[in-house]
Enzyme design. Sequence first.
Site, PDB file in Angstrom:
ATOM      1  N   SER A 138      -2.525   8.484   4.865  1.00 34.75           N
ATOM      2  CA  SER A 138      -1.875   8.334   3.553  1.00 34.75           C
ATOM      3  C   SER A 138      -2.917   7.835   2.571  1.00 34.75           C
ATOM      4  O   SER A 138      -3.992   7.395   2.963  1.00 34.75           O
ATOM      5  CB  SER A 138      -0.745   7.308   3.640  1.00 34.75           C
ATOM      6  N   ASP A 139      -2.594   7.873   1.273  1.00 34.07           N
ATOM      7  CA  ASP A 139      -3.447   7.147   0.345  1.00 34.07           C
ATOM      8  C   ASP A 139      -2.998   5.687   0.366  1.00 34.07           C
ATOM      9  O   ASP A 139      -1.993   5.322   0.981  1.00 34.07           O
ATOM     10  CB  ASP A 139      -3.401   7.756  -1.061  1.00 34.07           C
ATOM     11  N   TRP A 140      -3.747   4.867  -0.314  1.00 25.13           N
ATOM     12  CA  TRP A 140      -3.588   3.407  -0.282  1.00 25.13           C
ATOM     13  C   TRP A 140      -2.123   2.993  -0.534  1.00 25.13           C
ATOM     14  O   TRP A 140      -1.607   3.178  -1.645  1.00 25.13           O
ATOM     15  CB  TRP A 140      -4.500   2.792  -1.349  1.00 25.13           C
ATOM     16  N   ALA A 141      -1.490   2.497   0.510  1.00 27.70           N
ATOM     17  CA  ALA A 141      -0.115   1.968   0.418  1.00 27.70           C
ATOM     18  C   ALA A 141       0.935   3.002   0.010  1.00 27.70           C
ATOM     19  O   ALA A 141       2.066   2.651  -0.322  1.00 27.70           O
ATOM     20  CB  ALA A 141      -0.055   0.778  -0.546  1.00 27.70           C
ATOM     21  N   SER A 142       0.560   4.281   0.037  1.00 26.07           N
ATOM     22  CA  SER A 142       1.510   5.266  -0.495  1.00 26.07           C
ATOM     23  C   SER A 142       2.706   5.496   0.421  1.00 26.07           C
ATOM     24  O   SER A 142       3.717   6.039  -0.011  1.00 26.07           O
ATOM     25  CB  SER A 142       0.811   6.589  -0.816  1.00 26.07           C
TER      26      SER A 142
END
Length: 703
Positions: A264-268
Site C-alpha cells: 500500500s502507500d503510506w497508511a493508505s
Amino acid sequence: MTNLTEPYIDALLGQMTLNEKIGQLNQYNGSDRLDTDLIRQGKAGSLLNADGPLTGQGQSDSGSAEQRNYYQRIALESRLKIPLIFGRDVIHGYRTVFPIPLGQAAAFNPGLTEQAAAVAAKEASADGFKWAFSPMIDIARDPRWGRVAEGSGEDPYLASILAASAVRGMQGDDMAQPDRIVACAKHFVGYGAAEGGRDYEGGEISEPTLRDIYLPPYESAVKAGVGTIMSAFIDLNGTPVTAERRLLTGVLRGEWGFEGFVVSDWASVAELVQHGVAEDRARAAALALHAGVDMDMVSKAYLETLAASVRTGSVPVEEIDEAVRRILRIKQRAGLFDRPFTDPTRYTTEVLTPESRQIARQFARESMVLLKNRNDILPLHGFRRIMVTGNYVHARGEMFGTWSPDGRAENVTPLDQALKEAAPKDTELWFVPETDAAMKAAQRVDAVVIVLGEHPSRSGENANVSSLLLPPGQAELVDAMVNTGKPVVLVVFAGRPLAIMHQVSQVDAVLYAWHPGIEGGPALGDILFGAYSPSGRLPITFPRATGQVPIYYNHKNPGRPINSEQGFHSRYIDLQSSPLFPFGFGLGYTTFRYANLTLSSQALRGKVEVCAEVTNTGGRAGKELVQLYVRDLVGSLTRPVRELKGFQQVEIQPGETRRVSFIINEEMLAFTRGDGTKGIEPGCFHVWIAPDSSSGLRGEFEI
Ligand code: BGC
C-alpha cells in the site's frame, strides 16, 4: 518464477502461525523508535527507512548498513528466521543524485535511465536497502501537481520505455545479486489525475483513457519483471485504488500475470476509513487485502485487525496465505534467505564513485532543454565580463530537487564554482545574487545570466501550486535585468513546467535545467560555455498560463478544433490556445532540416516502414531527437490528434544527412474501444517524422 522457490515457500508457509503470517504483511516505519521485540516476535515483514541508534556509527559513513544488519539479526532470532526486506525512497539516485525523473525523461535516453538506476541500486544496496520505492511512473497532465517532478511526464509511450529501463537498471537480470535491489512501480494507478493538481484528491478517468494512457507504463514495468507495485492513494472513479480489486487483482495479476507483491502507500489501508468506504480499520484491512494489497505500509491495520477478522470469518485465511506467499517469493528471489546481511565495507568503495558522477553529469547535460536562443547568444562567447544573478547562484543541495534524502550538499560543486571552472580563461564572472546589487553591477558587465527557480520543497509530494508563475520576486528580477539593456540568458531550475511566457518573450535565451542533481553545476557550465550542445526535449507540454492546464499534446479534436475557421471554437478569449512549447520541443546549438518522407507502402499489411532524411544545416555537430507520431483519423471512439510511437536520437555532423527509419506495426495502432475490447480499426492514418509534437513531415497510409 523458478519452480525451485515455490516448494520452499510452501514448506515455510506450512509452518507459520496466523500471527506470523500477518506479521509478514506488516511494514513498520523503522524511524519510529521501533521496539525491536516486535521484530523478534515476527510482527514485521519489512522496515521502511530503518534508521536507528547505529545510523552513521559504523564503517559506512551513511545511514547505515550496520543499522539494517542489526535489525536483520533480530529478525533472524524470530522463530522462523524470516529475513526482513528494507525499503527506501530511492527516487533519482542515492548518494549520487541524478536529475529529477521529469528531467531524466527530457533526455529521452533509456540507456542512461538504466545506468542511473543501476548506480542507485548499487549505492542503496551497499547501505543495506534491498528494495526501492521507485520508479514512479504516473502519467501527469497537470503541472500544478507537485509529483509531476517524480514521473516521466505526459506521454505513455515514453513513460513505458523509461519504466522498463528503470526496472532493469535496479533489478538487473538477477535481483539477488548484492548490488541489485527490488524495484517498486508506483503509484498504481491514475494518481496523476488528482483533481485540481491537489495531491491526495480523487480523480475520474474513463476506461479507454485508463487503459491507453495511465496503465501502459505499469504493464511495461510488469513485462520488465518488476518485483513489487505500490497502490495509489487516489480515489479513482469512486473507489480508492487501495480497495480496487478489479485493478489490483483483475488487471495486474489476471490480465498481466504479475507474480510479485503489492504494497500500500503510506497508511493508505487505514485511510480507507477517511475515504468512507470502510466503517473501521478492520473493514479497511479486509477490503485492501481482498483487493490485492499484500503489504500494509505503516498503518498497522493488518497487524491489529486481520487475526480477529479471520476468526469471525470475515477474512478468508486463503487470502492471507496468498499475500504471504507473494512476499516470501520476492524475498526469496531477492536472495534474502541466502544473504540477509549487507557487507558494510561495500559502502566505502561503491558509493559516489567517479564513474557514477560521470553518469550523473552526462544525465544532467542531456536533461536540460534549450527553449530559446535569440541570435545564438548561447553558447556564451565574446563576452569579457558576465554577471550571474538569481537565487541559484550559490546553489548546492538545491539542485537535487525533491526526494533526495541521501544526497549531501557537501558533495555538490557549488554552481558559481562550477561555472568559474567552465568559463574560458579570458572571461570574468561576477556572482551577484541580490537584485539591487545586481542592478548596479549590470552596468559594468557585457551579459547577464539569471539562475533562478523553484526551491526543491516546492515540488514533490504534497507540494502543489495554484499558480505556475515563477516564485515570488523572480519575475521582478528578470524585469530588472532586462531593463539594464544587457543581453540576458535565463536558466530555470524547477520541478515542473512553469508558466514563463512573459520571461521567454523578454530575454535572449532560456535554458530549462529542472533540478539536475549532484552534477548540475558542471553540466550547466558544459552547456553555457559550449562544451555540450543541448539535446534535451520536453517530456511534457509547457502552458502559457496556469489557466490552460490540463494541456497535453495527445488530446482529442473537438467538433470545433483550436484554430478552426469556425467563429466559435475551442479557445480562451484572453489567451492563445496553443501551448508555450509543445511536447517534444527543444533546441540545440545547430539546426536540422527534415526532408523526403517516404513510406514503404501506402497500405499497412502487418507493418509499414516510414523514412525521412535529417540534415544538420548548422555549423557544429549535434544530437537530434527524431520523433515518430501517428493519428488514426476515424475511429469508433475519438482518437488523439497525435500519439508518439517512436523516437531515435541521432548524432549528425555539420552538412551531413542521415536517413532515419521507423517501423509501424498493427499492434502500435491498437486502442481501447467503448466496449472494452482493444484492437485496430481499418481506415486512414497520418504519420509524422518530426522534431516535436506540433510540426514535422506528414505522410499517410491505410489499413
Ligand atoms: C509516498 C510514496 C512513498 C512512501 C514511503 C508516501 O507518502 O506517496 O511515494 O514511497 O510515502 O515513503
